[in-house]
Design an enzyme around this catalytic site. Sequence first.
Site, PDB file in Angstrom:
ATOM      1  N   SER A  27       0.822  -1.215   0.000  1.00  0.00           N
ATOM      2  CA  SER A  27       0.000   0.000   0.000  1.00  0.00           C
ATOM      3  C   SER A  27       0.853   1.261   0.000  1.00  0.00           C
ATOM      4  CB  SER A  27      -0.928   0.009   1.217  1.00  0.00           C
ATOM      5  OG  SER A  27      -0.178  -0.179   2.407  1.00  0.00           O
ATOM      6  N   ASN A 114      -2.034  -2.644  13.220  1.00  0.00           N
ATOM      7  CA  ASN A 114      -3.492  -2.487  13.210  1.00  0.00           C
ATOM      8  C   ASN A 114      -3.947  -1.261  14.001  1.00  0.00           C
ATOM      9  OD1 ASN A 114      -3.329  -4.808  11.778  1.00  0.00           O
ATOM     10  ND2 ASN A 114      -4.288  -6.135  13.313  1.00  0.00           N
ATOM     11  N   THR A 159     -39.904  27.091  -8.930  1.00  0.00           N
ATOM     12  CA  THR A 159     -40.201  25.733  -8.473  1.00  0.00           C
ATOM     13  C   THR A 159     -40.489  24.977  -9.767  1.00  0.00           C
ATOM     14  OG1 THR A 159     -42.561  26.134  -8.238  1.00  0.00           O
ATOM     15  CG2 THR A 159     -41.213  26.518  -6.276  1.00  0.00           C
ATOM     16  N   HIS A 160     -40.074  23.735  -9.830  1.00  0.00           N
ATOM     17  CA  HIS A 160     -40.196  22.939 -11.071  1.00  0.00           C
ATOM     18  C   HIS A 160     -39.474  23.623 -12.240  1.00  0.00           C
ATOM     19  CE1 HIS A 160     -43.486  20.818  -8.921  1.00  0.00           C
ATOM     20  NE2 HIS A 160     -43.770  22.043  -8.504  1.00  0.00           N
ATOM     21  N   SER A 281     -13.740  27.316 -26.684  1.00  0.00           N
ATOM     22  CA  SER A 281     -13.869  26.142 -27.534  1.00  0.00           C
ATOM     23  C   SER A 281     -12.824  26.229 -28.638  1.00  0.00           C
ATOM     24  CB  SER A 281     -15.265  26.107 -28.146  1.00  0.00           C
ATOM     25  OG  SER A 281     -15.258  25.375 -29.351  1.00  0.00           O
ATOM     26  N   LYS A 287     -17.535  30.869 -27.803  1.00  0.00           N
ATOM     27  CA  LYS A 287     -17.888  30.142 -26.589  1.00  0.00           C
ATOM     28  C   LYS A 287     -17.097  30.555 -25.348  1.00  0.00           C
ATOM     29  CE  LYS A 287     -19.686  26.346 -26.496  1.00  0.00           C
ATOM     30  NZ  LYS A 287     -20.907  25.650 -26.232  1.00  0.00           N
ATOM     31  N   ASN A 289     -17.142  28.607 -21.814  1.00  0.00           N
ATOM     32  CA  ASN A 289     -17.762  27.460 -21.149  1.00  0.00           C
ATOM     33  C   ASN A 289     -17.543  27.460 -19.638  1.00  0.00           C
ATOM     34  OD1 ASN A 289     -18.600  26.465 -23.643  1.00  0.00           O
ATOM     35  ND2 ASN A 289     -16.668  25.358 -23.946  1.00  0.00           N
ATOM     36  N   GLU A 294     -19.216  22.790 -14.136  1.00  0.00           N
ATOM     37  CA  GLU A 294     -19.580  21.503 -14.743  1.00  0.00           C
ATOM     38  C   GLU A 294     -18.775  20.358 -14.126  1.00  0.00           C
ATOM     39  OE1 GLU A 294     -20.555  21.775 -19.284  1.00  0.00           O
ATOM     40  OE2 GLU A 294     -19.055  23.282 -18.824  1.00  0.00           O
ATOM     41  N   TYR A 321      -9.531  -6.661  12.664  1.00  0.00           N
ATOM     42  CA  TYR A 321      -8.887  -6.155  11.451  1.00  0.00           C
ATOM     43  C   TYR A 321      -8.837  -7.215  10.352  1.00  0.00           C
ATOM     44  CZ  TYR A 321      -5.426  -4.454   8.169  1.00  0.00           C
ATOM     45  OH  TYR A 321      -4.799  -4.064   7.012  1.00  0.00           O
ATOM     46  N   GLN A 326      -7.266  -2.140   4.163  1.00  0.00           N
ATOM     47  CA  GLN A 326      -6.256  -1.347   3.466  1.00  0.00           C
ATOM     48  C   GLN A 326      -6.880  -0.593   2.288  1.00  0.00           C
ATOM     49  OE1 GLN A 326      -2.120  -2.776   3.162  1.00  0.00           O
ATOM     50  NE2 GLN A 326      -2.508  -2.946   0.982  1.00  0.00           N
ATOM     51  N   LYS A 329      -8.172   3.539   1.991  1.00  0.00           N
ATOM     52  CA  LYS A 329      -7.424   4.790   1.852  1.00  0.00           C
ATOM     53  C   LYS A 329      -7.684   5.549   0.559  1.00  0.00           C
ATOM     54  CE  LYS A 329      -4.186   2.905   4.964  1.00  0.00           C
ATOM     55  NZ  LYS A 329      -5.041   1.699   5.022  1.00  0.00           N
TER      56      LYS A 329
HETATM   57  N1  ARG Z   1      -1.162  -1.334   5.367  1.00  0.00           N
HETATM   58  C1  ARG Z   1      -2.093  -1.876   6.305  1.00  0.00           C
HETATM   59  C2  ARG Z   1      -3.454  -1.181   6.159  1.00  0.00           C
HETATM   60  O1  ARG Z   1      -3.498  -0.169   5.577  1.00  0.00           O
HETATM   61  C3  ARG Z   1      -1.597  -1.695   7.689  1.00  0.00           C
HETATM   62  C4  ARG Z   1      -2.103  -2.660   8.646  1.00  0.00           C
HETATM   63  C5  ARG Z   1      -1.586  -3.993   8.309  1.00  0.00           C
HETATM   64  N2  ARG Z   1      -1.896  -4.946   9.284  1.00  0.00           N
HETATM   65  C6  ARG Z   1      -1.772  -6.268   9.065  1.00  0.00           C
HETATM   66  N3  ARG Z   1      -2.077  -7.050  10.008  1.00  0.00           N
HETATM   67  N4  ARG Z   1      -1.392  -6.721   7.890  1.00  0.00           N
HETATM   68  O2  ARG Z   1      -4.457  -1.615   6.612  1.00  0.00           O
END
Ligand code: ARG
Length: 462
Positions: A27, A114, A159-160, A281, A287, A289, A294, A321, A326, A329
Amino acid sequence: MSKDDTRMWGGRFNQPTDEFVQAFTASVGFDRRLAHADIEGSRAHAMMLKHIGVLNSDELTAIKYGLQQIRDEIDAGKFAWSVALEDVHMNIEARLTELAGDAGKKLHTGRSRNDQVATDIRLYLREQIGICMHAIRSFQNGLLDLAEREAQTIMPGFTHLQVAQPVSFGHHMMAWFEMLDRDHGRLTDCAARMNQMPLGSAALAGTSFELDREYSAELLGFDMPSRNSIDAVSDRDFAIEFCAAASICMMHLSRMAEELVLWSSAQFDFIQLPDRYCTGSSIMPQKKNPDVPELVRGKVGRVTGHLMSLLMLMKAQPLAYNKDNQEDKEPLFDTLDTLIDSLRAFADMVPALSVNRDSTYQAAQQGYATATDLADYLARKDVAFRDAHEAVGKAVAFAIEQDKDLSACTLEELQKFDPRIEQDVFEVLTLEGSLNARNITGGTAPEQVLFEVNAGRERLKD
Ligand code: ARG
């Protein structure tokens, strides 16, 4: 495994990780964003370990210097990130061990990735929510100025998407202000609820070391340590809650965006967006824009998508966990980026728009926007509102047939629909009269709008 195995958990393995698996499970490509939070969390953990006697002063000093150097290396773009080290946590820990020796290796006492990652995300998100909230406030401030400037500007309210009643342009801007104020409130709530510290939960069950969790919680600005170690390492509801609040805010921005796009079209011609916010454009020289509104309108889709991703990510996961987590993120980070950029763009662009006041006025004159005022006028003369409604409906039909506004009808013509109509009706039928009549809390009379602008300024001071 050979001595040069870089894996921190390599002890029990007798085969190297498959190269694909290494890349697939890593990660570090995206979680390096947590680096500052990770360093902050490690620093507090180390200080707490010293406080309870697990580390001595020299060890703590070595860790602090090491962490500071790592921070500098990262900020300077000189840190050698390694996919083999999987994630941000192990990259930093490995480098710390290079810099601080055995002290670095002791840092992980009573800690697991964790509770580490659960803490890091909270620290990071807490800071970023602060940025979002600041961006909302600056947009709201801009709206207050715009609303004040355009309090007397008359436009049709819809409205509408049909002309309904005349409103003050400033009043419409204050509607946006209120939407944003609730968005701000949702973020405040979300930040407060998530401000508990997972550190000390370790892998899932807590730790046999007598950590002083209150101490590290205080160092990190958390309200308290989490109360249940299994929950603390496993739930990501705080990220979901943030994405829900972000989705609602983006939904609001998309409504504003839609109106900006419509209003800046030749058909409406209500506003002009600043040139610096528009593009041309490549084929049609005329134009201009409204790309930014948008795009914001479009981006609500991806933010809501991220909310769905996170909900599905967490759905039916057994406690505690799981590696699934992971995946929290990227959706979270992209939600933050998108929300912050969209808010900043609007905060800069919207207060800089110019209103074509003649055009909004003319538009309000079309579509019989003061018909309700005529019905109210009759109701005030003791005509039952339903009967008044009926009479005015007929008057409007007549005016449409004659292709003129109600205010252009003669008194005799109007009296045909109700004899109680008198000369003073013409004041009621003006746009200004209609607006000023709605001088009630929350109403569109310019006096009320200015009152709310001032009240809004006060509210933003807290
Ligand atoms: N990179 C992991 C995550 O984002 C960190 C935690 C990993 N823990 C494990 N037991 N493999 O969740």
